[in-house]
Design an enzyme around this catalytic site. Structure first.
Site, PDB file in Angstrom:
ATOM      1  N   SER A  92       0.748  -1.089  -0.129  1.00  0.00           N
ATOM      2  CA  SER A  92       0.186  -0.089   0.030  1.00  0.00           C
ATOM      3  C   SER A  92       1.029   1.239   0.036  1.00  0.00           C
ATOM      4  O   SER A  92       2.010   1.341   0.434  1.00  0.00           O
ATOM      5  CB  SER A  92      -0.866  -0.094   1.294  1.00  0.00           C
ATOM      6  OG  SER A  92      -1.556   1.420   1.550  1.00  0.00           O
ATOM      7  N   TYR A 113      -1.235  -1.453  10.766  1.00  0.00           N
ATOM      8  CA  TYR A 113      -1.703  -1.819   9.526  1.00  0.00           C
ATOM      9  C   TYR A 113      -0.387  -1.406   8.460  1.00  0.00           C
ATOM     10  O   TYR A 113       0.101  -2.408   7.829  1.00  0.00           O
ATOM     11  CB  TYR A 113      -2.861  -1.331   9.105  1.00  0.00           C
ATOM     12  CG  TYR A 113      -3.121  -1.368   7.490  1.00  0.00           C
ATOM     13  CD1 TYR A 113      -3.274  -2.626   6.754  1.00  0.00           C
ATOM     14  CD2 TYR A 113      -3.098  -0.197   6.725  1.00  0.00           C
ATOM     15  CE1 TYR A 113      -3.648  -2.669   5.522  1.00  0.00           C
ATOM     16  CE2 TYR A 113      -3.214  -0.399   5.374  1.00  0.00           C
ATOM     17  CZ  TYR A 113      -3.263  -1.482   4.841  1.00  0.00           C
ATOM     18  OH  TYR A 113      -3.597  -1.748   3.526  1.00  0.00           O
ATOM     19  N   LYS A 148       2.514  -4.126   6.383  1.00  0.00           N
ATOM     20  CA  LYS A 148       2.884  -3.962   4.934  1.00  0.00           C
ATOM     21  C   LYS A 148       4.206  -3.431   4.628  1.00  0.00           C
ATOM     22  O   LYS A 148       4.841  -4.214   4.123  1.00  0.00           O
ATOM     23  CB  LYS A 148       2.095  -2.682   4.399  1.00  0.00           C
ATOM     24  CG  LYS A 148       0.531  -2.998   4.291  1.00  0.00           C
ATOM     25  CD  LYS A 148       0.056  -4.060   3.336  1.00  0.00           C
ATOM     26  CE  LYS A 148      -1.113  -4.162   3.052  1.00  0.00           C
ATOM     27  NZ  LYS A 148      -1.542  -5.564   2.522  1.00  0.00           N
TER      28      LYS A 148
HETATM   29  N1  UFG Z   1     -12.756  11.281   3.398  1.00  0.00           N
HETATM   30  C1  UFG Z   1     -13.894  12.187   3.456  1.00  0.00           C
HETATM   31  N2  UFG Z   1     -14.906  11.820   4.154  1.00  0.00           N
HETATM   32  C2  UFG Z   1     -15.112  10.232   4.557  1.00  0.00           C
HETATM   33  C3  UFG Z   1     -13.971   9.431   3.932  1.00  0.00           C
HETATM   34  C4  UFG Z   1     -12.819  10.025   3.287  1.00  0.00           C
HETATM   35  O1  UFG Z   1     -13.714  13.394   3.441  1.00  0.00           O
HETATM   36  O2  UFG Z   1     -16.314   9.956   4.828  1.00  0.00           O
HETATM   37  C5  UFG Z   1     -11.628  12.100   2.592  1.00  0.00           C
HETATM   38  C6  UFG Z   1     -10.365  11.820   3.387  1.00  0.00           C
HETATM   39  O3  UFG Z   1     -10.368  12.817   4.460  1.00  0.00           O
HETATM   40  C7  UFG Z   1      -9.091  11.660   2.431  1.00  0.00           C
HETATM   41  C8  UFG Z   1     -10.050  11.226   1.078  1.00  0.00           C
HETATM   42  O4  UFG Z   1     -11.621  11.341   1.386  1.00  0.00           O
HETATM   43  O5  UFG Z   1      -8.963  13.023   2.019  1.00  0.00           O
HETATM   44  C9  UFG Z   1      -9.653   9.725   0.841  1.00  0.00           C
HETATM   45  O6  UFG Z   1      -9.791   9.050   2.075  1.00  0.00           O
HETATM   46  P1  UFG Z   1     -10.155   7.447   2.184  1.00  0.00           P
HETATM   47  O7  UFG Z   1     -10.351   6.944   3.457  1.00  0.00           O
HETATM   48  O8  UFG Z   1     -11.102   6.931   0.967  1.00  0.00           O
HETATM   49  O9  UFG Z   1      -8.711   6.992   1.579  1.00  0.00           O
HETATM   50  P2  UFG Z   1      -7.263   7.318   2.385  1.00  0.00           P
HETATM   51  O10 UFG Z   1      -6.427   7.926   1.302  1.00  0.00           O
HETATM   52  O11 UFG Z   1      -7.178   7.864   3.811  1.00  0.00           O
HETATM   53  O12 UFG Z   1      -6.375   5.768   2.843  1.00  0.00           O
HETATM   54  C10 UFG Z   1      -6.611   4.878   1.683  1.00  0.00           C
HETATM   55  C11 UFG Z   1      -6.734   3.490   2.589  1.00  0.00           C
HETATM   56  C12 UFG Z   1      -5.420   3.240   3.348  1.00  0.00           C
HETATM   57  C13 UFG Z   1      -4.294   3.350   2.361  1.00  0.00           C
HETATM   58  C14 UFG Z   1      -4.140   4.537   1.742  1.00  0.00           C
HETATM   59  C15 UFG Z   1      -2.921   4.561   0.850  1.00  0.00           C
HETATM   60  O13 UFG Z   1      -7.666   3.467   3.338  1.00  0.00           O
HETATM   61  O14 UFG Z   1      -5.377   1.922   3.841  1.00  0.00           O
HETATM   62  O15 UFG Z   1      -5.456   4.768   1.028  1.00  0.00           O
HETATM   63  O16 UFG Z   1      -2.912   5.676   0.107  1.00  0.00           O
HETATM   64  F1  UFG Z   1      -3.295   3.018   3.249  1.00  0.00           F
END
Ligand code: UFG
Length: 346
Positions: free
Chosen positions: A124, A148, A152
């Site tokens: 990841s 987590y 990885k």
């Molecule tokens: N976000 C919101 N509201 C939500 C969910 C997310 O505003 O309800 C925002 C987050 O703050 C972020 C973006 O949308 O700016 C993406 O969030 P995600 O949770 O979809 O994804 P992340 O980038 O936080 O994390 C994901 C995986 C991790 C992984 C990572 C790698 O969840 O396991 O990508 O880049 F490690």
């Protein structure tokens, strides 16, 4: 010769099985269905018109795993199986070390015993530290932010050591950015349990009326509109990246690390607008506090994957949104008949 796919019934695993079958590989799956559903595999067979062999086995059970290697001619392994909820890993780190780390040790031990030394590992982009410049290349400094992510990174390092000890191994480490979307058939997709942690499944659940509104986590980041920017990649593009990596892994004897992303970022509000325009729906939202641990901007430099694997993400954000919505609309309760409950999400 067959490809063993661990965690093949999961979100990325099931989409990868389709691409493997379409590329005429024989597929054998090992899955304990702790966070996935066998119905996904029926659908994979329905979509491709091909059959797969499925073993309901926990990777921690080395004896049962050996049976898979005895009963099949395995050429290579694509290793997806593992837990993936960041929050859960903070609350229960030992569970993550057991389920992710120990199970990989068990898998590699059995692989070594049966002289199967080709592995593609599902890592990841979470292994990277806070990017000081963008886009993120594979040689960026690494930093662990939660158990987590640590599993990885530890598995990546373990695989390196295995290669150093025996260079007849061939290893591809794939660092995913943000996979979203679903197969265009609408038959398989991301089956989130409970309230989703990730952006796209949350949006589709608001759109279908299951959740009231999207919580946008912060709008004061240093980005074009203040909301977080990520590299969203269509899960079918990601699945194809595995097939490209598999070919190279089988041909060469080396350790390769590849970012799988599109190379461009979209903000939360850009994704929301793209979803609304792709579906002609309105998705209510409110801005909340930033989520602890989130970074402002994160996107890949995927040049190496293009140069060395000949792979490139092709699908647009519009297709990602359309396909995610088709899956949600056709399967409002996911795969319905869930075998076991788990809290993991992605
Ligand atoms: N976000 C919101 N509201 C939500 C969910 C997310 O505003 O309800 C925002 C987050 O703050 C972020 C973006 O949308 O700016 C993406 O969030 P995600 O949770 O979809 O994804 P992340 O980038 O936080 O994390 C994901 C995986 C991790 C992984 C990572 C790698 O969840 O396991 O990508 O880049 F490690």
């Amino acid at each position: 010769m067959a490809i063993l796919v661990t965690g093949g019934a999961g979100y990325i695993g099931s989409h990868t099985c389709i691409e493997l079958l379409n590329a005429d590989y024989e597929v054998v799956i090992v899955d304990n269905f702790s966070n996935s559903n066998p119905i996904a595999l029926q659908r994979v067979q329905q979509i491709t018109g091909k059959t797969i062999k499925v073993y309901e086995i926990d990777l921690l059970n080395e004896l049962e795993l050996e049976r898979v290697f005895q009963e099949n001619s395995i050429e290579a392994v694509i290793h997806f199986a593992g837990l993936k909820a960041v929050g859960e890993s903070v609350v229960n780190p030992l569970l993550y070390f057991e389920k992710n780390l120990i199970s990989t040790i068990s898998l590699c031990t059995v692989m070594q015993k049966y002289n199967v030394k080709n592995i593609v590992f599902s890592s990841s982009a979470t292994v990277y530290g806070l990017p000081e410049t963008l886009p993120i290349t594979e040689d960026f400094p690494l930093e662990v932010r939660n158990p987590y992510g640590r599993t990885k990174r530890m598995i990546e390092e373990m695989l390196h050591d295995v290669y150093i000890s025996d260079s007849s191994w061939s290893i591809s480490i794939l660092r995913y950015f943000n996979p979203i979307g679903a197969h265009e058939s609408g038959l398989i997709g991301e089956d989130s349990i409970g309230i989703p942690n990730n952006l796209m499944p949350y949006i589709t659940k608001v759109a279908i009326g299951e959740l009231k509104e999207l919580n946008v986590f912060g709008n004061t980041y240093e980005t074009s509109d203040g909301t977080g920017v990520r590299d969203y990649i269509h899960v079918c593009d990601l699945a194809n990246g595995h097939v490209a990596a598999l070919k190279k892994t089988i041909e060469m004897n080396e350790v390769g690390i590849f970012n799988l992303g599109t190379g461009r970022g979209y903000s939360v509000l850009e994704v929301l607008r793209a979803f609304e325009s792709a579906t002609s729906l309105t998705v209510p939202y409110k801005v909340c506090d930033p989520r602890p641990g989130d970074v402002a901007i994160y996107y890949a430099d995927a040049t190496r994957a293009f140069k060395e694997l000949g792979w490139k993400a092709k699908k647009s954000l519009e297709e990602m949104c359309k396909d995610a919505w088709r899956w949600q609309l056709n399967n409002p309760n996911g795969y319905l008949k869930r075998k076991k409950q788990s809290t993991s999400s992605k």
